[in-house]
Structures are given as structure tokens and as C-alpha cells.
Design an enzyme around this catalytic site. Structure first.
Site, PDB file in Angstrom:
ATOM      1  N   HIS A 355       0.800  -1.230   0.000  1.00  0.00           N
ATOM      2  CA  HIS A 355       0.000   0.000   0.000  1.00  0.00           C
ATOM      3  C   HIS A 355       0.828   1.273   0.000  1.00  0.00           C
ATOM      4  O   HIS A 355       0.258   2.354   0.138  1.00  0.00           O
ATOM      5  CB  HIS A 355      -0.921   0.028   1.222  1.00  0.00           C
ATOM      6  CG  HIS A 355      -2.150  -0.814   1.084  1.00  0.00           C
ATOM      7  ND1 HIS A 355      -3.274  -0.413   0.399  1.00  0.00           N
ATOM      8  CD2 HIS A 355      -2.420  -2.072   1.530  1.00  0.00           C
ATOM      9  CE1 HIS A 355      -4.189  -1.366   0.441  1.00  0.00           C
ATOM     10  NE2 HIS A 355      -3.696  -2.383   1.128  1.00  0.00           N
ATOM     11  N   LYS A 543      -8.408  13.769   5.572  1.00  0.00           N
ATOM     12  CA  LYS A 543      -7.614  12.551   5.510  1.00  0.00           C
ATOM     13  C   LYS A 543      -6.581  12.601   6.628  1.00  0.00           C
ATOM     14  O   LYS A 543      -6.450  13.623   7.319  1.00  0.00           O
ATOM     15  CB  LYS A 543      -6.948  12.366   4.156  1.00  0.00           C
ATOM     16  CG  LYS A 543      -6.111  13.544   3.695  1.00  0.00           C
ATOM     17  CD  LYS A 543      -5.583  13.325   2.280  1.00  0.00           C
ATOM     18  CE  LYS A 543      -6.680  13.462   1.238  1.00  0.00           C
ATOM     19  NZ  LYS A 543      -6.916  12.268   0.465  1.00  0.00           N
ATOM     20  N   ARG A 544      -5.851  11.518   6.800  1.00  0.00           N
ATOM     21  CA  ARG A 544      -4.788  11.486   7.807  1.00  0.00           C
ATOM     22  C   ARG A 544      -3.833  12.652   7.592  1.00  0.00           C
ATOM     23  O   ARG A 544      -3.509  12.997   6.459  1.00  0.00           O
ATOM     24  CB  ARG A 544      -4.039  10.149   7.676  1.00  0.00           C
ATOM     25  CG  ARG A 544      -2.890   9.946   8.629  1.00  0.00           C
ATOM     26  CD  ARG A 544      -2.465   8.476   8.625  1.00  0.00           C
ATOM     27  NE  ARG A 544      -2.113   8.013   7.290  1.00  0.00           N
ATOM     28  CZ  ARG A 544      -0.856   7.933   6.831  1.00  0.00           C
ATOM     29  NH1 ARG A 544       0.153   8.343   7.577  1.00  0.00           N
ATOM     30  NH2 ARG A 544      -0.616   7.474   5.614  1.00  0.00           N
ATOM     31  N   LYS A 549       0.707  14.221   2.323  1.00  0.00           N
ATOM     32  CA  LYS A 549      -0.677  14.528   1.933  1.00  0.00           C
ATOM     33  C   LYS A 549      -0.890  16.029   1.761  1.00  0.00           C
ATOM     34  O   LYS A 549      -1.917  16.465   1.291  1.00  0.00           O
ATOM     35  CB  LYS A 549      -1.647  13.921   2.941  1.00  0.00           C
ATOM     36  CG  LYS A 549      -1.618  12.386   2.901  1.00  0.00           C
ATOM     37  CD  LYS A 549      -2.603  11.779   3.862  1.00  0.00           C
ATOM     38  CE  LYS A 549      -2.536  10.256   3.847  1.00  0.00           C
ATOM     39  NZ  LYS A 549      -3.115   9.635   2.642  1.00  0.00           N
ATOM     40  N   THR A 651      -8.600   6.416  -1.622  1.00  0.00           N
ATOM     41  CA  THR A 651      -9.993   6.008  -1.862  1.00  0.00           C
ATOM     42  C   THR A 651     -10.946   7.161  -1.565  1.00  0.00           C
ATOM     43  O   THR A 651     -12.086   7.142  -2.017  1.00  0.00           O
ATOM     44  CB  THR A 651     -10.389   4.790  -0.999  1.00  0.00           C
ATOM     45  OG1 THR A 651     -10.050   5.041   0.363  1.00  0.00           O
ATOM     46  CG2 THR A 651      -9.650   3.537  -1.478  1.00  0.00           C
ATOM     47  N   LYS A 655     -14.709   8.310  -3.250  1.00  0.00           N
ATOM     48  CA  LYS A 655     -15.940   8.615  -2.503  1.00  0.00           C
ATOM     49  C   LYS A 655     -16.482   9.988  -2.887  1.00  0.00           C
ATOM     50  O   LYS A 655     -17.690  10.174  -3.042  1.00  0.00           O
ATOM     51  CB  LYS A 655     -15.654   8.558  -0.998  1.00  0.00           C
ATOM     52  CG  LYS A 655     -15.290   7.180  -0.489  1.00  0.00           C
ATOM     53  CD  LYS A 655     -14.596   7.235   0.856  1.00  0.00           C
ATOM     54  CE  LYS A 655     -13.946   5.901   1.176  1.00  0.00           C
ATOM     55  NZ  LYS A 655     -12.933   5.985   2.244  1.00  0.00           N
TER      56      LYS A 655
END
Length: 807
Positions: A355, A543-544, A549, A651, A655
Site C-alpha cells: 500500500h 484525511k490522515r 498529503k 480512496t 468517494k
């Protein structure tokens, strides 16, 4: 009990009295929620039993999905959906004066995961059951989850996540299926009947007790199992302690040390104690799960040589990689197989999903910790390493550097990803670009040796939760427009393209989005006491929290936009509401400081009347599945802005597009495949390409200070981090400042800043053309069926697990 409204009401009242000793007038909301949940679980028990009988009678091959996380969210709503009984329950409860919408929020989100890894696992279980596939999950029953996030004075504060305070209505404890997991001790080796035998002695025992949760398929009779293991002290281990106060304390200390294995997800690994606890966790659920599977298999009298034809073990990322060594241990030590046969069975049984390309997530363990905690497992891994290195020597004689780079054990550490690759028959990435990076860069050497193992399976999400459940207004409109077949076949959503420019359909989509924005705006007002304009662009970044990110890129742009508004309050921009959410690992200082910066920026901007409410900034605390189900349907813009080549798939991007948001993102992970589906004109792409990023990492040539000195806007916002953007002390954000300049901006935030700002202007311009924007929304929804986890799981089942539906 769910055949009709009258029968349901009678059953509900009887169950309420039996469970809680109360009539309905005295019952609390929690009493009623627990009663209803118990009724649903009992209702599916017959199908649960029959599903296992079918698997037994047909001899179907079954897959067991091992994952450290299963981010289930609340199960009542999804179980209503899958069973098709919501209407009966809702009407029956209404007759009794109970509002079902008030009961459902009483269910806590299950504290079994944190981010995309766990949510993917939950989506996969849903799809496996809905496709009538024989498959189950295996994980840990964390007592306190990761943590409950509170924001106090802008800082993240971590509290235990008491999700089991009122018990978990969906689980069944199965003490009779408990197994022993062994740590420490010594291994005695002896020659017996011409073969080496291994005896693990003087070990410490932990009792692994399973709790089973039914996983229901959509409108079918399949009910699979998520088995979660809880660590408990073996009763006999306390018997040796003599009575007395001091010894009673020793018993309590011992019990706590054992139970800590299943108390928290991802204990802090910045110290040795935390690292040992993490390794204990990883072996705990792998050993318990595989022992349980082998025990079940042997009860069926199947020959062990046939194990790979009946069982598939899938490891979700590197955390369960010890499955390879544990299966080898059982086959060699307990079943008396020779090495070659055991290794053949193991590699044919195990498959591995990678991942990440981040080195920090490709776990390695110091030999001294690993060997002391798991002495027999270490012996097996060491032997596997020796044999693998001998194979490499035959392929690359004299190339010690290459062999050292590929070894399972090297430089004093055990490499879990290498163990997973060598010990499995399939290694898959989770987006096409990610798989290509693995094959051509991160795992290039392994791909040369095992080209047949590597394959791609682009991630997916369950449309049942993320569209049908999370966005009932949109789901109903889709069904009214193209029929209901898309619920079974999400690829049918493509039929919506015919209506992309239809004024009537566009207006309905717009009204649905506005209704969802009202719901979110009310939540923001309730939780944060901030009023937001539902006619503003809802720009969402949830998100985290992590450097790659790039929440910092978003923040720097917001700060720059604020500066421009101060200079010109009449700046021609559409009102924008920037919404953030996500948790930071407590030991990750950069991430915790990013959360503080978000809240500091929000405090400054939201209280400044000079900018005429043109921008607002919101951080919603304790991001979780149930909160995401409110945020995602209301989003206009989906921020997917990770550094190109760093995000394996993502993901959240799927969504958001499924709910009609338009992606603002880099050429990273599944963004690329989303772009290919919707077309360049229906997504906002910016920034460096993956190859450009990789080139900078490999050859250098990037110097963030050059951008700092040449770009006035960037210089201004960076200086504001440390010299007075707010009343915060300058040291608050020096970690962020240093990461961008002193550490040369590892994630290319400054390099991509101007491109990102330009893309944000393109968003502003596009949103002004309502007809065109709504067309973009419809196109994104129409193409989202490609990213259903039903498609992903069908590929796993056919190509990797070799399992078939059992109906």
C-alpha cells in the site's frame, strides 16, 4: 421478527423487557439501540450458520483477509440497507413513539482503524459478502481504538476511544475457540528420526479470544465473518502467584501487560517499549488467526497438501507479513512437514498487497527485538533468508550489493515487505501508477526475480455505504433517472452521462447538493460555532495528517489568499469554505503542528470582518466514518493533492467523485485513472508529474530556498509562520518552516505552490458557470462505478484468490 410492522413491534417490546428489565416508558435511547441491534444480529444468525454450512458442503475455497485495521464505521445503517428491513423498523418504531434517526447516532464508530487502509478492508468485506464470495476478515479487537481526537486551543489532544463502553451489539464472544499465542522463551533443537525437530520452551502465553461479527451481503443470504482477537491472560498463568497484597498487584500488572496487546491501535513506537508492543500485536492476530484456520481445516479432514486449494491467506500491507513465517512454523513444527513442502504450500497460499512507497511504512524490525520476542519465528525467517540469498547468489554471483538490498535480513534488521514478497505467490499494487513504481523502482530487483508475482488491483469503495447510505437524496434521484439496476451493477451509473447537460436533471442535482450542504453547515455551527455560507464553494481536505498529503500546501494557499484579500477586500473571488479533518500520529511532531496551524489560520480568518466572509476555514475534530458520511455528500471540491508518486491509490478521491465533487489533485495514485475516466476537462490537475518527482529524488536539482528568495508571495506566507501571522508563539510553527526550507521541502510544496494556486483559480472560474460545473459533477458520478470495490474484489477473486461465488 421483521416480516411486518405488527410482528416487529411485538418482538421489539419483548426483547427490550428481556434484555433490560424495563418497559418502553423507562427505557433509555441506548437501551432501545442495543435492543434493536441485538434483534438484527439474531435475525441474521440463521443465515450466518447456513452460509458456513454451504461453504462446508460445497468444499469451497475461502479467503481470509488479514489486516491491522477494519474501519467499519457504524453498522446499523448498513445492515438495514443490506437486509432491506429499514422501512419496517422505522414505521414500527414510529408507532411506538421512537424516532429511528435518533437511535442510529447512538452507535459509536467501531474503534478498529484510522485511515484508508482500514476503510478499504471494510469495503472489501462488504463486497465479498455482497458478491456471495466465501471470505472473512481477521484482525484485532482494540479496546480503545486509535484515539478520540479533541481540539483544545487549537491543539490535538488524544483521549481513549471508549467505543466498547456499552458493549458491541454486533459481536459474539467465542471463548471455546480461543488459542494460545507464545512469546519469548528458548528453542531446543534435536534430531528425531533423522530430521531436526524444534521445541519452543519457557515461553510466555497470551490467550487469544475471538469475537465474531457478521458481515452481511446486500440483499442475499450470505453472511461472512469478521473475527477480531482479544488478548487475555491465561488463567493458569496466574495460579503460580501466592496470596497476598503484593502478589495481587503482580497479577494485575501481569494482566495489564497481556491485555495491552489489544488495547490501542498503533501504540507509540518512538520508544523501545512501544516498538515491542507493535511487534507483539502483529504476531498476535496473525498467529491466532492462522492457528484457528488450520484447526478448522483439519477438522474437515482435508489433506494438508491440498491447503492452497482450499485456503487463501491475504495480507493487507506489511503488518501481517508474519503470516508467512507462522504458517511455516505450524507446517514444520506441528505437522512435521519438511521445509520444501511447507514453503511450497505457504507461497501458494499467501498473497500480499503493498500500500505504500514510503520507506517509513515498509516495516523493519531490529534483530535483537525480533529474536528475543519471537525466537522460533526468527529461526524460520533466518532460514528463509539464507535460502533466498543462495538463490540470489546463483542469479547474481558476486553482486553482494544487490543481494544485500534484497535480503530479508540485513543491516541488523528484519524487512517485513521482503518477507511478504518472498513468501507469497502474488504481490499487488493498488493503482496502476503505484504498481508501475513498485515494478520499476521500489521493488525493481524483486520484479526481475519474480515478474509473475506482480500485478495491479486498483482500489475501490463500496457504493452501498458511500452512495446508497451516505447520500440517500442523490441515490433516489439516480434511481428515478436510470432505474435501480446500478445498485447491483455500479457500472450502470455510466448511463447518467446521457443527462449531463439536461437542465432539469442538473437542477435536481444542484438542489440535492444544497440540501447536503445545509446538513453539513448545521453540523459545523453545532460543533464549531462557525456560520458558513452554503452558497460558497465547499472545498474539502479530509484525511490522515501527513507531510506527503500536503495539508500545508492547502494552508499556504489559504494564507496567501487571505493576504490578497487584506490588500484588496474587493478581490473578485467566489466565497470559499475550506474544510479540514484528520488525525495526526501523536509522535509525529510535524503533523500535530499542522493541526495547530489549521486551527490558528481558522481563528484569524474567521474573526476578520475586513475580508467580508469571502473565506472561512473549519477543522472538524475526530474525523471518522460517520462524520465522513456527512462531509462527503456536501463537498464541491475534493482535495487530493499528495506529492506525485507518494499516494499509492487513495480512496477518498473515489468517494467524493461518487457524490458529485470535482477532484483538485496531482497525478498521483488513482487520480490518474479518475482523470482517464472523466477526461481532462472534468478534473483539475496540477503540479509535478511522478517521473519529475522521482527524478528530483534520484538526481537532485531542487532547492526550495531558490523559490523562497524569488517568489514574494511564498516568502511572505513562510515568514508569517514564524513572525506574527497570529498571536501564537513563533516556535509553534518552526517545525513546518524548517521542513520547507532547512530540510529542502521533501514533498515539493513550494515547487507546486504556483501550479496549485493557478488550479484553484480554474476552480473559481469553472464554478461561476453553473451549467458547466453541474455537467462536471454528473460526469464524475457517472464514471464512479468503475471505482466500486465490487469490481476490485471480482479481480482479486479471479486473479489472486481463485475463489468463486457460493449461492
Amino acid at each position: 421478527m421483521f416480516t411486518d410492522k405488527t410482528t416487529f413491534k411485538k418482538s421489539f417490546l419483548e426483547k427490550l423487557e428481556l434484555m433490560h428489565g424495563k418497559n418502553i416508558e423507562d427505557a433509555s435511547g441506548t437501551d432501545m439501540y442495543l435492543t434493536l441491534g441485538t434483534m438484527i444480529r439474531e435475525y441474521v444468525t440463521r443465515n450466518w450458520i447456513n452460509t458456513n454450512i454451504r461453504y462446508k458442503e460445497t468444499g469451497a475455497k475461502q479467503v481470509y483477509y488479514f489486516s491491522m485495521e477494519f474501519l467499519l464505521g457504524r453498522l446499523m445503517g448498513s445492515n438495514f440497507l443490506n437486509l432491506g428491513i429499514r422501512e419496517i423498523c422505522e414505521e414500527g418504531l414510529k408507532d411506538l413513539g421512537i424516532d429511528l434517526d435518533q437511535l442510529e447516532p447512538l452507535e459509536p464508530d467501531a474503534g478498529l482503524g484510522n485511515g484508508g487502509l482500514g476503510r478499504l478492508a471494510a469495503c472489501f468485506l462488504d463486497s465479498i459478502a455482497s458478491l456471495n464470495l466465501p471470505g472473512h476478515g481477521c484482525g484485532i479487537r482494540y479496546r480503545y481504538g486509535l484515539f478520540e481526537q479533541k481540539i483544545l486551543e487549537g491543539y490535538q489532544v488524544e483521549l481513549p476511544e471508549y467505543w466498547l463502553r456499552e458493549a458491541n451489539v454486533w459481536e459474539i464472544r467465542k471463548s471455546d475457540r480461543a488459542v494460545e499465542v507464545r512469546y519469548g522463551g528458548d528453542v531446543r533443537v534435536e534430531q528425531t528420526d533423522g530430521r531436526l525437530t524444534f521445541h519452543h520452551e519457557n515461553y510466555n502465553v497470551v490467550l487469544a479470544v475471538p469475537y465474531d461479527i457478521p458481515i452481511m451481503g446486500y440483499h442475499n443470504s450470505t453472511v461472512n465473518t469478521l473475527r477480531l482477537w482479544s488478548a487475555e491472560a491465561a488463567p493458569e498463568m496466574c495460579d503460580f502467584v501466592t496470596p497476598g497484597h503484593d502478589n495481587q498487584q503482580k497479577i494485575l500488572d501481569y494482566k495489564y501487560s497481556i491485555e495491552s496487546i489489544s488495547q490501542f491501535l498503533y501504540p507509540d513506537d518512538t520508544n523501545n517499549e512501544g516498538r515491542i508492543l507493535r511487534l507483539k500485536q502483529e504476531y498476535f492476530f496473525v498467529s491466532a488467526g492462522i492457528q484457528s484456520i488450520v484447526r478448522w481445516y483439519k477438522r474437515r479432514k482435508y489433506p494438508l497438501a491440498d491447503f492452497p486449494n482450499k485456503i487463501s491467506l491475504h495480507i493487507n500491507d506489511t503488518h501481517p507479513a508474519l503470516a508467512v513465517a507462522e504458517l511455516m512454523r505450524i507446517l514444520i513444527d506441528e505437522e512435521k512437514m519438511d521445509w520444501d513442502e511447507a514453503f511450497m504450500i505457504t507461497t501458494k497460499t499467501v498473497s500480499y498487497t503493498n500500500h505504500t512507497t514510503l520507506a517509513e511504512a515498509l516495516e523493519t524490525w531490529p534483530i535483537d527485538i525480533f529474536k528475543a520476542l519471537l525466537p522460533r519465528i526468527y529461526m524460520i525467517v533466518d532460514e528463509m533468508n539464507e535460502r533466498f540469498c543462495q538463490k540470489l547468489w546463483n542469479l547474481y554471483p558476486g553482486d553482494w550489493e544487490k543481494i544485500g538490498n534484497m535480503a530479508i535480513i540485513a543491516d541488523g534488521r528484519v524487512r517485513m515487505s521482503h518477507l511478504a514478497i518472498v513468501g507469497s505467490h502474488s504481490v499487488n499494487g493498488v493503482a496502476r501508477i503505484h504498481t508501475e513504481i513498485l515494478k520499476n523502482r521500489e521493488m525493481k530487483n524483486f520484479h526481475e526475480v519474480f515478474p509473475y508475482k506482480f500485478n495491479n488491483k486498483t482500489n475501490g469503495i463500496t457504493h452501498r455505504r458511500w452512495l446508497l447510505k451516505a447520500n440517500p437524496f442523490l441515490s433516489a434521484q439516480i434511481s428515478n433517472t436510470i432505474g435501480t439496476n446500478w445498485v447491483r451493477e455500479p457500472s450502470e451509473l455510466i448511463k447518467l452521462k446521457e443527462y449531463k447537460a439536461d437542465p432539469s436533471f442538473q437542477e435536481k442535482i444542484f438542489k440535492i447538493k444544497q440540501e447536503n450542504k445545509i446538513i453539513l453547515a448545521n453540523l459545523i455551527k453545532e460543533k464549531n460555532n462557525i456560520s458558513v455560507d452554503i452558497n460558497s464553494i465547499f472545498d474539502v481536505h479530509v484525511k490522515r495528517i501527513h507531510g506527503y498529503k500536503r495539508q500545508v500546501l492547502n494552508l499556504l494557499h489559504i494564507m496567501d489568499l487571505y493576504n490578497r484579500l487584506l490588500e484588496n477586500p474587493d478581490l473578485d473571488i467566489l466565497p470559499r469554505t475550506f474544510i479540514f479533518g484528520g488525525k495526526a500520529a501523536p509522535g509525529y511532531r510535524l503533523a500535530t503542528r499542522i493541526i495547530k496551524l489549521i486551527n490558528t489560520v481558522a481563528s484569524v480568518i474567521n474573526s476578520d470582518q475586513n475580508i467580508k466572509d469571502k473565506i472561512k476555514v473549519v477543522f472538524l475534530e475526530n474525523y471518522r466514518v460517520s462524520l465522513a458520511e456527512t462531509i462527503i455528500p456536501a463537498a464541491d471540491v475534493s482535495e487530493q493533492i499528495s506529492t506525485a508518486s507518494k499516494e499509492a491509490s487513495g480512496t477518498g478521491n473515489m468517494k467524493f467523485m461518487m457524490n458529485g465533487a470535482v477532484t483538485l489533485g496531482t497525478l498521483d495514485g488513482a487520480n490518474i485513472e479518475i482523470m482517464e475516466e472523466v477526461g481532462d476537462e472534468n478534473i483539475f490537475i496540477f503540479g509535478l508529474s511522478p517521473s519529475e518527482v522521482i527524478s528530483y529524488y534520484s538526481h537532485g536539482g531542487y532547492r526550495s530556498l531558490d523559490i523562497y528568495h524569488s517568489e514574494i508571495r511564498i516568502q511572505k506566507v513562510l515568514n508569517q509562520l514564524i513572525d506574527g501571522f497570529s498571536t501564537s508563539r513563533w516556535e509553534e510553527f518552526v517545525t513546518i518552516y524548517d521542513s520547507l526550507l532547512d530540510k529542502n521541502d521533501e514533498y515539493f510544496i513550494l515547487k507546486d505552490f504556483q501550479s496549485y494556486a493557478d488550479a484553484q483559480m480554474r476552480v473559481d472560474n469553472a464554478y461561476r458557470n453553473r451549467k458547466k460545473w453541474l455537467e462536471m459533477c454528473v460526469i464524475n458520478i457517472a464514471h464512479s462505478g468503475k471505482f466500486s470495490s465490487d469490481r476490485t474484489i471480482t479481480e482479486y477473486a479471479k486473479d489472486i484468490w481463485k475463489i468463486k461465488p457460493v449461492t
